[in-house]
Design a protein around this motif. Structure first.
Motif, PDB file in Angstrom:
ATOM      1  N   SER A  64      35.544  20.680  83.018  1.00 54.11           N
ATOM      2  CA  SER A  64      35.819  21.674  82.969  1.00 54.11           C
ATOM      3  C   SER A  64      35.406  22.667  84.206  1.00 54.11           C
ATOM      4  CB  SER A  64      36.482  22.498  81.594  1.00 54.11           C
ATOM      5  OG  SER A  64      37.598  23.390  81.974  1.00 54.11           O
ATOM      6  N   ASP A  65      33.627  23.240  83.902  1.00 52.96           N
ATOM      7  CA  ASP A  65      33.644  23.834  85.152  1.00 52.96           C
ATOM      8  C   ASP A  65      33.634  23.151  86.168  1.00 52.96           C
ATOM      9  OD1 ASP A  65      33.578  25.557  83.338  1.00 52.96           O
ATOM     10  OD2 ASP A  65      31.154  25.463  82.989  1.00 52.96           O
ATOM     11  N   MET A  66      33.075  21.577  86.091  1.00 52.70           N
ATOM     12  CA  MET A  66      32.474  20.387  87.130  1.00 52.70           C
ATOM     13  C   MET A  66      33.661  20.700  87.957  1.00 52.70           C
ATOM     14  SD  MET A  66      30.447  17.685  86.531  1.00 52.70           S
ATOM     15  CE  MET A  66      30.183  17.231  84.685  1.00 52.70           C
ATOM     16  N   LEU A  67      35.089  21.072  87.577  1.00 52.78           N
ATOM     17  CA  LEU A  67      36.459  20.917  88.116  1.00 52.78           C
ATOM     18  C   LEU A  67      37.630  22.358  88.387  1.00 52.78           C
ATOM     19  CD1 LEU A  67      36.985  17.347  86.682  1.00 52.78           C
ATOM     20  CD2 LEU A  67      36.691  17.664  88.024  1.00 52.78           C
ATOM     21  N   ALA A  68      36.439  22.669  87.815  1.00 56.21           N
ATOM     22  CA  ALA A  68      37.270  24.273  88.065  1.00 56.21           C
ATOM     23  C   ALA A  68      38.797  24.827  88.574  1.00 56.21           C
ATOM     24  CB  ALA A  68      36.409  25.800  88.149  1.00 56.21           C
ATOM     25  N   GLN A  69      38.085  24.080  89.988  1.00 64.47           N
ATOM     26  CA  GLN A  69      39.263  24.783  90.981  1.00 64.47           C
ATOM     27  C   GLN A  69      41.300  23.549  90.720  1.00 64.47           C
ATOM     28  OE1 GLN A  69      39.971  27.467  92.903  1.00 64.47           O
ATOM     29  NE2 GLN A  69      41.596  26.784  92.865  1.00 64.47           N
ATOM     30  N   GLU A  70      40.399  22.561  90.623  1.00 60.95           N
ATOM     31  CA  GLU A  70      41.177  21.583  90.420  1.00 60.95           C
ATOM     32  C   GLU A  70      41.985  21.583  89.160  1.00 60.95           C
ATOM     33  OE1 GLU A  70      38.110  20.715  91.047  1.00 60.95           O
ATOM     34  OE2 GLU A  70      38.798  19.666  92.645  1.00 60.95           O
ATOM     35  N   VAL A  71      41.471  21.865  87.662  1.00 61.41           N
ATOM     36  CA  VAL A  71      41.836  21.746  86.617  1.00 61.41           C
ATOM     37  C   VAL A  71      43.005  23.483  86.454  1.00 61.41           C
ATOM     38  CG1 VAL A  71      41.768  22.867  84.182  1.00 61.41           C
ATOM     39  CG2 VAL A  71      40.474  21.394  84.826  1.00 61.41           C
TER      40      VAL A  71
END
Length: 111
Positions: A64-71
Protein backbone atom coordinates in the motif's frame (compact mmCIF):
# COMPACT_ATOMS: atom_id res chain seq x y z
CA UNK A 1 -17.43 -12.86 -3.03
CA UNK A 2 -14.03 -13.03 -4.68
CA UNK A 3 -10.83 -11.86 -2.96
CA UNK A 4 -7.28 -11.20 -4.19
CA UNK A 5 -4.14 -10.46 -2.17
CA UNK A 6 -0.93 -8.63 -3.11
CA UNK A 7 2.00 -8.91 -0.73
CA UNK A 8 5.02 -10.88 0.41
CA UNK A 9 5.52 -14.45 -0.82
CA UNK A 10 4.78 -16.09 2.54
CA UNK A 11 1.56 -14.11 2.99
CA UNK A 12 0.35 -14.89 -0.54
CA UNK A 13 1.07 -18.58 0.07
CA UNK A 14 -0.87 -18.49 3.34
CA UNK A 15 -3.90 -16.96 1.63
CA UNK A 16 -3.62 -19.54 -1.17
CA UNK A 17 -4.09 -22.28 1.44
CA UNK A 18 -7.60 -20.98 2.07
CA UNK A 19 -8.40 -20.49 -1.62
CA UNK A 20 -7.57 -16.81 -2.11
CA UNK A 21 -5.55 -16.03 -5.23
CA UNK A 22 -2.70 -13.57 -4.99
CA UNK A 23 0.37 -11.98 -6.49
CA UNK A 24 3.78 -11.65 -4.92
CA UNK A 25 5.17 -8.12 -5.01
CA UNK A 26 8.61 -7.26 -3.68
CA UNK A 27 9.01 -3.96 -5.55
CA UNK A 28 6.88 -1.14 -6.92
CA UNK A 29 6.91 -2.51 -10.48
CA UNK A 30 5.50 -5.89 -9.47
CA UNK A 31 2.96 -4.28 -7.15
CA UNK A 32 1.80 -1.82 -9.82
CA UNK A 33 1.47 -4.54 -12.47
CA UNK A 34 -0.67 -6.70 -10.16
CA UNK A 35 -2.76 -3.70 -9.01
CA UNK A 36 -3.45 -2.61 -12.60
CA UNK A 37 -4.34 -6.16 -13.65
CA UNK A 38 -6.81 -6.62 -10.80
CA UNK A 39 -8.42 -3.19 -11.03
CA UNK A 40 -8.67 -3.36 -14.83
CA UNK A 41 -6.51 -0.28 -15.36
CA UNK A 42 -3.97 -2.10 -17.54
CA UNK A 43 -5.95 -2.48 -20.77
CA UNK A 44 -7.02 -5.70 -22.49
CA UNK A 45 -4.42 -7.85 -20.74
CA UNK A 46 -5.68 -6.56 -17.40
CA UNK A 47 -8.48 -9.09 -17.06
CA UNK A 48 -7.66 -11.78 -14.49
CA UNK A 49 -7.23 -15.32 -15.80
CA UNK A 50 -10.76 -16.41 -14.91
CA UNK A 51 -12.29 -13.19 -16.31
CA UNK A 52 -13.85 -12.07 -13.04
CA UNK A 53 -12.49 -9.13 -11.11
CA UNK A 54 -12.36 -9.56 -7.32
CA UNK A 55 -14.64 -7.53 -5.07
CA UNK A 56 -12.03 -7.19 -2.29
CA UNK A 57 -8.35 -6.46 -2.88
CA UNK A 58 -6.15 -7.17 0.15
CA UNK A 59 -2.86 -5.24 0.24
CA UNK A 60 -0.12 -5.45 2.81
CA UNK A 61 0.86 -2.13 4.36
CA UNK A 62 4.18 -2.30 2.50
CA UNK A 63 2.49 -2.71 -0.88
CA UNK A 64 0.00 0.00 0.00
CA UNK A 65 2.89 2.37 0.72
CA UNK A 66 4.49 1.50 -2.65
CA UNK A 67 1.21 2.32 -4.40
CA UNK A 68 0.04 5.16 -2.17
CA UNK A 69 -1.18 7.49 -4.93
CA UNK A 70 -2.78 4.73 -7.01
CA UNK A 71 -4.60 3.34 -3.97
CA UNK A 72 -5.85 6.81 -2.97
CA UNK A 73 -7.08 7.52 -6.51
CA UNK A 74 -8.86 4.14 -6.65
CA UNK A 75 -10.51 4.62 -3.26
CA UNK A 76 -11.79 8.06 -4.31
CA UNK A 77 -13.60 6.43 -7.24
CA UNK A 78 -15.56 4.27 -4.80
CA UNK A 79 -15.74 1.24 -7.07
CA UNK A 80 -14.87 -2.42 -6.77
CA UNK A 81 -12.60 -3.92 -5.70
CA UNK A 82 -12.68 -2.50 -2.22
CA UNK A 83 -9.16 -2.16 -0.84
CA UNK A 84 -8.29 -3.53 2.58
CA UNK A 85 -4.86 -3.06 4.15
CA UNK A 86 -3.36 -5.65 6.46
CA UNK A 87 -0.01 -5.81 8.25
CA UNK A 88 2.77 -7.68 6.48
CA UNK A 89 4.51 -10.71 7.91
CA UNK A 90 6.75 -8.45 10.03
CA UNK A 91 3.74 -6.80 11.68
CA UNK A 92 2.52 -3.21 11.54
CA UNK A 93 4.74 -0.61 9.94
CA UNK A 94 5.99 2.13 12.25
CA UNK A 95 3.61 5.05 12.44
CA UNK A 96 0.55 3.08 11.29
CA UNK A 97 -2.51 2.97 13.50
CA UNK A 98 -3.97 -0.35 14.48
CA UNK A 99 -7.69 -0.91 13.95
CA UNK A 100 -8.24 -0.58 17.69
CA UNK A 101 -6.42 2.78 17.72
CA UNK A 102 -8.51 4.04 14.79
CA UNK A 103 -11.77 3.05 16.51
CA UNK A 104 -10.67 4.61 19.77
CA UNK A 105 -9.82 7.85 17.98
CA UNK A 106 -13.03 7.90 15.92
CA UNK A 107 -15.55 7.26 18.70
CA UNK A 108 -13.60 8.16 21.78
CA UNK A 109 -14.32 4.85 23.48
CA UNK A 110 -11.63 2.42 24.53
CA UNK A 111 -12.24 -1.05 23.09
Amino acid sequence: MKYFVIGERELVLAFALVGVQGAVAVNRGEALEAFNRITGKGGAEATPVDGEHPKVLILTEGVSDMLAQEVLDWQKKGGYPLIVEIPGIQGHLKGRKTLTDAIREAIGVQV
